[in-house]
Design an enzyme around this catalytic site. Structure first.
Site, PDB file in Angstrom:
ATOM      1  N   HIS A  53      -9.221  -5.101  11.621  1.00 27.80           N
ATOM      2  CA  HIS A  53      -9.981  -4.950  10.383  1.00 27.80           C
ATOM      3  C   HIS A  53     -11.326  -4.271  10.590  1.00 27.80           C
ATOM      4  CE1 HIS A  53      -6.930  -7.746   9.060  1.00 27.80           C
ATOM      5  NE2 HIS A  53      -7.357  -7.675   7.818  1.00 27.80           N
ATOM      6  N   GLU A  79       0.812  -1.222   0.000  1.00 29.67           N
ATOM      7  CA  GLU A  79       0.000   0.000   0.000  1.00 29.67           C
ATOM      8  C   GLU A  79       0.845   1.271   0.000  1.00 29.67           C
ATOM      9  OE1 GLU A  79      -0.653  -2.590   1.958  1.00 29.67           O
ATOM     10  OE2 GLU A  79      -2.693  -3.195   1.418  1.00 29.67           O
TER      11      GLU A  79
END
Lengths: 452, 342
Positions: A257, A188
């Protein structure tokens, strides 16, 4: 002409220092760039280089002298053959201060907190609708904008061959090819920086994060590279790009998450942040985000992906960034929510209706810039405010909304604003605990009951 | 020091002046001398203005490293994009950005290239294809492959010259960028300016890798170590690397062995290296003296040097005056350029 050499500062906070050593003696020829002396403070040392050339006519401060004030003349530089003045020459040499010398602009006026002054206009009627999922709406938005503008492309993990980790990019590779729908390795930081660099040249990347949790790996580029460059470049370079992905809690995926980034990104000037709830929100806002010349964060929600809503079929359908929507008009209390919490608020409004309480539900759609005008107007009508979000309460979006209302509609409030938010804990895994950590419609009902 | 580019080895002799010196003609060397001298004098002046309180905050000077950017710039063509770290004044001057605008940005004035809102570390020029000026160590490497990505996306043969220091070369995103650039064959010349110290930490104390030019090997990125104090060596290596990228063969890595004479920023304790080390490089390996000696040997007269020096001095003096007398930004500038179109 004789030039005074002044005691330099090593930092803006230095006021005096030690003249540690003279590398030149009186009568020596000095060329520009040559080290003529060394100075010291308690934390640093620095060489004094000659800027002008000439002859070191007179040393005014001998080496070893402590406490020499910044800008004191320490020597006089003369031209070859020129007579040496007795002392520092008034007016020659470099004069200090920037601020005194520069023409002063008028003092800045106090800055009010940003608030939109426009009143709400009725939303445009886009005519016929069809029921589609939020997932389809997002895909359709990207496809429409990619057809419209060759500079728009999508990159992220599993966006191409896999058709999207959550199938949001289904079919895009087939239509647009691998040049414009690009699978990324799990990096990322690197690929977000790459996309931001490409945006600086005028391309319009859509960066998909598999979930917004992974944007933390790339947050430096989102904030320091994308959000600030337009400002830091004096308006020369912009980053027309979109960062999107599912945000907030999904189901049973645990603490790392399950977190809402609305407050994180909404904090940053230079970014816009949208958070769609319905399919129409998703399609209209994502299209607007892709067209926007600024970096825009699109906070989606995994739970909503499969939900169906009516969405305008008009090919030109788009929504403005910065405008909230009154999903349900009411007169007794204003409930402000965004993303999946709009559903929670709507369910709560039904329960409240059974109790005879008429709630107005505002779907923010955009977090930044916040449509303060619509909220304030509503509170002036209902005199009560409840905010709903899945993110944590501390310094959350509810806190900001409440403060805006206090600033702009304090006299209209009949009760303190109430926040409904996710509990102030990392998200637990166990099904029962997870459910207890996230706002439910009855939490909103309870909150409203306290103030109505 | 394998693969070191030794002047005189394999490059063709100059055709125009008959000197037995490869790479650059006398005219090109004169241009290099002038460009390097402009950076040197500009930076010395910036240091002095800092000492006078006219420049505040950070100010990272390029003194000692001039041959790197000048040698690279001479190998580039119009449209090639450049991006670097916060030690960026040299790159900007080499790119042809206005010294007045650069100096006025250093003093935080309205006439600065970023209208006084960027400062020393944050200047840009779309016109000159200079994409900053980045204050976060290593960030410009990922951004730099993005510039290369854009070149490829648009189907041009332009390249991205992405500078970073040996300190930044340890950043994780650098390796993510190597992978992405190699994977997508992006036209990116990675230039490590190894000036031996990341702030006060020597490369030996920071990098387990002792041959930074090999750091792209796992991704198949060709690398070369170059004497960054020799503008001709830099230029020759740059030509090779840029040609590689233009031909669509993917990225290339150059490690420039160079040296920073000044502190990391202005406030620097100078305790991490011996004075004698700095002195020796200044005296024996100065990149500007080196070119001057070549030019002298080629018969360039003192008057020619004097002419160039005078011109440089005038430009720096003019930029300084401009930077000192320009107004500070109007308070209304606070809220401009936060968002495009608002």
């Amino acid at each position: 002409m004789a030039i005074d050499i002044l005691m330099p500062a090593l930092s803006p906070t230095m006021t005096e220092g030690k003249l540690a050593k003279w590398n030149k003696k009186e009568g020596d020829t000095v060329s520009s760039g040559e080290v003529i002396a060394e100075i010291e403070t308690d934390k640093a040392t620095m060489e004094v280089e000659a800027v002008d050339e000439g002859v070191l006519g007179k040393i005014l401060i001998p080496e070893g002298t402590e406490g020499v004030a910044v800008n004191t003349p320490i020597a006089i530089l003369v031209e070859e053959g020129e007579a040496v003045p007795e002392g520092p020459s008034a007016g020659s040499g470099e004069a200090r201060p920037a601020a005194e010398e520069a023409p002063k602009a008028a003092a800045p006026t106090a800055v009010a907190s940003p608030v939109a002054t426009t009143t709400s206009e009725p939303e445009k009627d886009w005519g016929e609708t069809s029921e589609i999922t939020v997932r389809e709406a997002l895909r359709d938005a990207m496809a429409a904008e990619m057809r419209r503008d060759e500079d728009v492309f999508l990159l992220g993990e599993e966006v191409a061959q896999y058709q999207g980790a959550y199938k949001v990019s289904q079919g895009l590779l087939d239509e647009f090819g691998e040049k414009r729908v690009i699978d990324m390795p799990i990096t990322e930081h690197g690929f977000t920086g790459m996309a931001t660099g490409a945006a600086m040249t005028g391309l319009k990347p859509i960066v998909e994060f598999m979930t917004m949790n992974f944007s933390l790996q790339a947050i430096d580029h989102i904030i320091n590279s994308a959000a600030k460059t337009h400002y830091m470049s004096g308006g020369q370079i912009s980053c027309p790009m979109v960062f999107r992905g599912p945000n907030g809690a999904a189901a049973r995926v645990g603490a790392q998450h399950s977190q809402c980034f609305a407050s994180w990104y909404a904090h940053v000037p230079g970014l816009k942040v949208v958070a769609p709830w319905s399919a129409a929100d998703a399609k209209g806002l994502l299209r607007a985000a892709i067209r926007d010349p600024n970096p825009v964060i699109v906070l989606e929600n995994e739970i909503l992906y499969g939900q169906k809503f009516p969405c305008p079929v008009d090919e030109d359908f788009i929504l403005p960034i910065g405008k909230a929507k009154i999903e349900r008009p009411g007169k007794d209390v204003t409930i402000v929510a965004f993303s999946i919490s709009v559903g929670t608020a709507m369910a709560a409004a039904e329960l409240l209706a059974e109790k005879g309480i008429d709630a107005e539900v505002i779907n923010l759609r955009t977090i930044r810039p916040l449509d303060t005008a619509t909220i304030v107007e509503s509170v002036k009508k209902t005199s009560r405010l409840v905010t709903v979000e899945e993110g944590w309460p501390f310094a959350g979006i509810g806190a900001e909304i409440a403060m805006q209302v206090i600033e702009h509609a304090f006299d209209w409030l009949d009760a303190p604003p109430v926040r409904v938010a996710g509990l102030d804990v990392p998200m637990p895994f166990a099904a029962n605990l997870e459910k207890l950590a996230l706002p439910q419609p009855d939490w909103v009902v309870d909150a409203v009951s306290k103030i109505v | 020091m394998t693969e070191q580019n030794n002047a005189g080895q394999s490059r063709p002799d100059s055709a125009t002046d008959g000197r037995n010196h490869p790479g650059l003609t006398t005219d090109q060397l004169k241009q290099a001398y002038y460009d390097m001298l402009l950076i040197r004098r500009f930076e010395e002046k910036a240091g002095q203005l800092y000492g006078m309180g006219l420049i505040g905050g950070f100010c990272h000077l390029y003194i000692g490293q001039e041959a790197v950017v000048v040698g690279l710039q001479m190998a580039q063509k119009d449209g090639d994009k450049v991006i670097t770290s916060y030690r960026d004044h040299g790159q900007m001057l080499a790119a042809g950005m206005d010294p007045r605008g650069v100096m006025a940005e250093l003093t935080g004035r309205a006439t600065g290239l970023s209208h006084g809102k960027g400062g020393s570390m944050h200047m840009f020029s779309r016109e000159k294809n200079f994409y900053g000026g980045h204050g976060i160590v290593g960030a410009q490497v990922a951004l730099g492959i993005g510039l290369a990505f854009a070149n490829k996306y648009r189907g041009t043969d332009e390249v991205s010259i992405t500078y970073f220091g040996e300190g930044a070369s340890n950043q994780g995103q650098v390796y993510e960028s190597f992978n992405l650039a190699a994977l997508h064959k992006l036209p990116c010349v990675f230039v490590i300016e190894n000036n031996r110290y990341g702030m006060g930490t020597s490369v030996e104390r920071a990098s387990a890798s002792k041959a930074l030019w090999k750091n792209g090997e796992p991704w198949g990125i060709p690398g070369k170590q170059v004497d960054g104090m020799d503008v001709e060596a830099v230029n020759a290596a740059a030509k090779e690397a840029i040609a590689h990228c233009r031909e669509g063969k993917g990225p290339y890595l150059l490690e420039m062995s160079t040296y920073r004479y000044r502190g990391h920023s202005m406030s620097d304790p100078a305790k991490y290296r011996q004075r004698s080390e700095v002195d020796e490089i200044r005296q024996k390996h100065d990149p500007i003296d080196h070119v001057r000696n070549l030019l002298k040997a080629a018969g360039v007269e003192d008057t020619d040097f004097k002419e160039m020096e005078t011109k440089v001095k005038e430009i720096v003096a003019d930029a300084t005056e401009f930077a000192k007398t320009s107004p500070e930004p109007d308070p209304s500038e606070l809220f401009t350029d936060v968002l495009v179109g608002e």
